[in-house]
Structures are given as structure tokens and as C-alpha cells.
Design an enzyme around this catalytic site. Structure first.
Site, mmCIF file in Angstrom:
data_model
loop_
_atom_site.group_PDB
_atom_site.id
_atom_site.type_symbol
_atom_site.label_atom_id
_atom_site.label_comp_id
_atom_site.label_asym_id
_atom_site.label_seq_id
_atom_site.Cartn_x
_atom_site.Cartn_y
_atom_site.Cartn_z
ATOM 1 N N LYS A 1 -6.724 -14.957 -0.964
ATOM 2 C CA LYS A 1 -5.739 -14.340 -0.072
ATOM 3 C C LYS A 1 -6.382 -13.189 0.696
ATOM 4 C CE LYS A 1 -4.213 -11.407 -3.919
ATOM 5 N NZ LYS A 1 -3.203 -11.223 -4.980
ATOM 6 N N ARG B 1 8.123 -7.725 -9.887
ATOM 7 C CA ARG B 1 8.015 -8.164 -8.486
ATOM 8 C C ARG B 1 8.807 -9.465 -8.369
ATOM 9 N NH1 ARG B 1 1.703 -6.904 -7.039
ATOM 10 N NH2 ARG B 1 1.579 -9.157 -7.341
ATOM 11 N N TYR C 1 -14.175 16.559 13.694
ATOM 12 C CA TYR C 1 -12.874 17.168 14.006
ATOM 13 C C TYR C 1 -12.455 18.228 12.994
ATOM 14 C CZ TYR C 1 -12.173 13.282 17.267
ATOM 15 O OH TYR C 1 -12.286 12.382 18.286
ATOM 16 N N MET D 1 -12.174 7.634 14.059
ATOM 17 C CA MET D 1 -11.742 6.250 14.253
ATOM 18 C C MET D 1 -12.916 5.263 14.279
ATOM 19 S SD MET D 1 -9.377 4.646 17.283
ATOM 20 C CE MET D 1 -8.078 5.831 17.032
HETATM 21 C C1 LIG Z 1 -3.856 -11.336 -6.197
HETATM 22 C C2 LIG Z 1 -3.380 -12.150 -7.311
HETATM 23 C C3 LIG Z 1 -4.258 -12.638 -8.292
HETATM 24 C C4 LIG Z 1 -5.698 -12.196 -8.373
HETATM 25 O O1 LIG Z 1 -5.748 -10.928 -9.001
HETATM 26 P P1 LIG Z 1 -7.109 -10.192 -9.330
HETATM 27 O O2 LIG Z 1 -6.691 -8.988 -10.082
HETATM 28 O O3 LIG Z 1 -7.729 -9.845 -8.016
HETATM 29 O O4 LIG Z 1 -7.953 -11.132 -10.112
HETATM 30 C C5 LIG Z 1 -3.770 -13.506 -9.234
HETATM 31 N N1 LIG Z 1 -2.474 -13.879 -9.234
HETATM 32 C C6 LIG Z 1 -1.586 -13.417 -8.333
HETATM 33 C C7 LIG Z 1 -0.166 -13.865 -8.415
HETATM 34 C C8 LIG Z 1 -1.998 -12.535 -7.348
HETATM 35 O O5 LIG Z 1 -1.103 -12.059 -6.466
#
Ligand SMILES: *Cc1c(COP(=O)(O)O)cnc(C)c1O
Length: 363
Positions: free
Chosen positions: A34, A128, A257, A305
Site C-alpha cells: 500500500k 478501527r 529562515y 520547502m
Molecule cells: C499496513 C498494514 C499491514 C502491514 O503492517 P506492518 O506493520 O507495516 O507490517 C498489515 N495489515 C494491515 C491491515 C495493514 O493496514
């Protein structure tokens, strides 16, 4: 070619990390790519991980999943966060497995065109998405009905750990949820709970599949100061910029800055062409480490930046010299963890937030 901004990704390190984590897990692994492969590039990382033995890919949403398919990747893919208005049909047609967290979502998946492969998600305590224990009863019962009717297939049941002292309790709640699913007749092929930290730290959490994210990129999932080499992992990304200007200045010269930094003595200042537009955290101002020609220096003054300044003291550097912000500390350069400490965040964020102006290169 000399690149002004380069994230060099060692796909050999990705492969080696996948193999190490799979050997630790003793069960199949899903490579989580992802967020453009945590900033490393989703497609090259996915290919390297699959070649190294990962059998699944994980991404957050269907947009990311379909991009992998468009790139020609045919491996199984799971996606778990859906826009409330998502049309699931193109995902189902592309053979993308769908994480399902609620009854309304299940109904929408079942009503979409084609027969979906779903992974039902139970919230075992992260707070979540995923059904809570009460909703879980209804979710699995309805899923079993829909499966018998041929509307979908329940391929998996999953959850996600909080990385808290209650992880053991989450494992137990996950087991309870599996029993409830079994009671209504579900026989999912894949029960999965552990991400990188659970894979390494909680043998009981490995079940049928582990989801490998940060560990695959060679970074310590516990973010507790231990070098990832302790787990046999090698950071895959080296982030580098270039010296774009060098000047000698007097003592007490204000830098960048707001003059939050002044030279202590006559000094050489090197300007580096990377800034917060590239995802370099401004909180790393005054102190985050870099390596130039094998020597370590610190960011002087505020990160802007597009650029920041390094105080070289009495040393010198040439315009065009490579400036490594972080990489594999075994090669003598700073680590992503050091940048995370300097910026008050975690290694995950340091690599993932890198911007599109940084060229990703692979070897
Ligand atoms: C991002 C994610 C992972 C991977 O987690 P890591 O800690 O980076 O290994 C696994 N399962 C879900 C549902 C995630 O959102």
C-alpha cells in the site's frame, strides 16, 4: 546519471527480508505494498516480493489494487479500506479479494456483479474497522447464507493487532471469532492476524498467513531503537540528495529562515536540494543527520520547502557531492530511525511520506 533527488531501492534487500520473515513465520506471506510500497514503489517491490516467495499482495483500496493489475501483476491481492460509494464490480472482475468490515458493506459486495472473494474483518481491539463481537455474529451468519447462495466466497477471516500489551488478548478474541464463524458453517481457507511486528514477536498470531509491511522494507516494526539487523533485516531504501552550493561563512552567521541556527565559528555551509515538499520532515531542522563523503553532519537551521543547509565546519564538499540522509546503517550512513527520532515520528512515516519529485531507482 547524477540525480538531484534519489531514493535508491535495493530489491535484493526486499527479497532477502521477505525470505527472512517467511522463514521466521513458517506460513505463507502477504507482501503489503500500500501507499506506493511505503514510498519504495509498489510495482517493483511487489514483483521482488513475489519472486522471493510471497504469495499474496496487500493494498489498502481498490484504486491501488487495480493499478497493480494494470501493471500486469496477476498474484492474489487483498484490499481492506473502501470508499463508502465504491463500486465493487471492477474489483471483483479483476480478481481482487475484498476485506469486509460490516453488514452493509457485505450486502453491497454481494449485490455487485460477479462472485466476490471476501475476507471478513473482526475488530479484536484496535478500534478501527472490522465488526465488533456483537456485529460479528450477524456478519458471519449473513456471509454464510450468501456463500451458500453462491453470491460470494468467504476466503478469509482477519484482524489487526494494536501492538499493545493487550496483543495476547486480541489473539484470544480472534480465536473466539473463528469459533463463531465455524459454528455458522464458514470454513475460511485463510485466517490472518499478524503484520510485521506480530510475525516476529507473537508466534501465536501467525495462523495461516502473515501480512508483511515495514519489515519487508527492512525497518524495525517495533520502532524501539533496535537496529533492524537484529531481526536479520536490511533497510532497502537509501535516500540521497546533492550538494547544490557550497560557501565559507564567518562565525555567528545566521542560517536559513528565522536564524534558528548560527555558526559557532568560521564554517563551510553546504546547501542540499531536498525539502519538505519532498517529504523531508521540517521537524528534522537543526539536528537530523546526513552523510557526505563518508562523514556525518547535521542539518543546520530550518528545513525549507526545497532545500536545507548542512554545517560542514572546517570540512569541504564539492557541488554535486552525494548527500545521504538515510539508508542501511551497516554502510555507515544514518538510519531512517535516526530521522524518525529527530522528527518525533516513526520510521514508517519517514519512508512513506517521500514525495513524487524524488526519483526512485532500483538495483
Ligand atoms: C499496513 C498494514 C499491514 C502491514 O503492517 P506492518 O506493520 O507495516 O507490517 C498489515 N495489515 C494491515 C491491515 C495493514 O493496514
Amino acid at each position: 546519471m547524477k540525480l538531484l533527488r534519489e531514493a535508491r531501492v535495493d530489491l535484493g534487500a526486499i527479497a532477502s527480508n521477505v525470505q527472512t520473515l517467511l522463514a521466521t513465520a513458517g506460513v505463507p506471506g502477504m507482501a503489503v505494498v500500500k501507499a506506493d510500497g511505503y514510498g519504495h514503489g509498489a510495482v517493483p517491490v511487489a514483483q521482488a516480493a513475489l519472486d522471493a516467495g510471497a504469495t499474496w499482495l496487500g493494498v489498502v483500496d481498490l484504486v491501488e489494487a487495480l493499478a497493480l493489475r494494470e501493471a500486469g501483476i496477476t498474484a492474489p491481492i487483498l484490499t481492506w479500506l473502501h470508499d463508502p460509494a465504491t463500486d465493487f464490480s471492477p474489483g471483483i472482475a479483476a480478481g481482487i479479494d475484498l476485506g469486509v468490515s460490516s453488514l452493509p458493506q457485505l450486502e453491497r459486495v454481494a449485490a455487485a456483479e460477479g462472485r466476490a472473494f471476501v475476507h471478513l474483518k473482526i475488530d479484536t481491539g484496535l478500534g478501527r474497522n472490522g465488526a465488533d463481537a456483537e456485529q460479528w455474529q450477524l456478519l458471519v451468519r449473513r456471509a454464510a447464507e450468501l456463500e451458500r447462495a453462491g453470491a460470494l466466497v468467504v476466503r478469509g477471516i482477519f484482524s489487526h493487532l494494536a501492538g499493545s500489551p493487550d496483543d495476547g488478548l486480541q489473539v484470544q478474541r480472534f480465536r473466539d471469532a473463528l469459533v463463531v464463524a465455524e459454528e455458522v458453517g464458514l470454513r475460511p481457507e485463510l485466517r490472518h492476524l499478524a503484520a510485521s511486528a506480530g510475525t516476529i514477536g507473537i508466534p501465536d498470531a501467525r495462523f495461516d498467513l502473515v501480512r508483511l509491511g515495514i519489515g519487508m522494507y527492512g525497518l524495525n516494526p517495533f520502532c524501539d531503537g533496535r537496529p533492524s539487523a537484529e531481526f536479520g533485516l536490511r533497510p532497502a531504501m537509501e535516500l540521497a540528495g546533492r550538494v547544490v552550493a557550497v560557501k565559507r561563512v564567518a562565525a555567528s552567521t545566521g542560517v536559513s529562515y528565522g536564524y534558528t541556527y548560527r555558526t559557532a565559528k568560521p564554517s563551510t555551509l553546504a546547501l542540499v536540494g531536498l525539502g519538505y515538499a519532498d517529504g523531508i520532515p521540517r521537524h528534522g531542522s537543526n539536528g537530523a543527520p546526513v552523510s557526505i563523503n563518508g562523514t556525518r553532519y547535521a542539518v543546520a537551521g530550518r528545513i525549507a520547502m526545497d532545500q536545507f543547509v548542512v554545517d560542514l565546519g572546517d570540512d569541504f564538499a564539492e557541488v554535486g557531492d552525494r548527500v545521504v540522509l538515510f539508508g542501511d546503517p551497516a554502510t555507515g550512513v544514518p538510519s531512517a530511525d535516526e530521522w524518525a527520532d529527530a522528527a518525533g515520528t516513526i520510521n514508517y512515516e519517514i519512508v512513506t511520506r517521500l514525495g513524487s519529485r524524488i526519483r526512485r531507482t532500483y538495483r
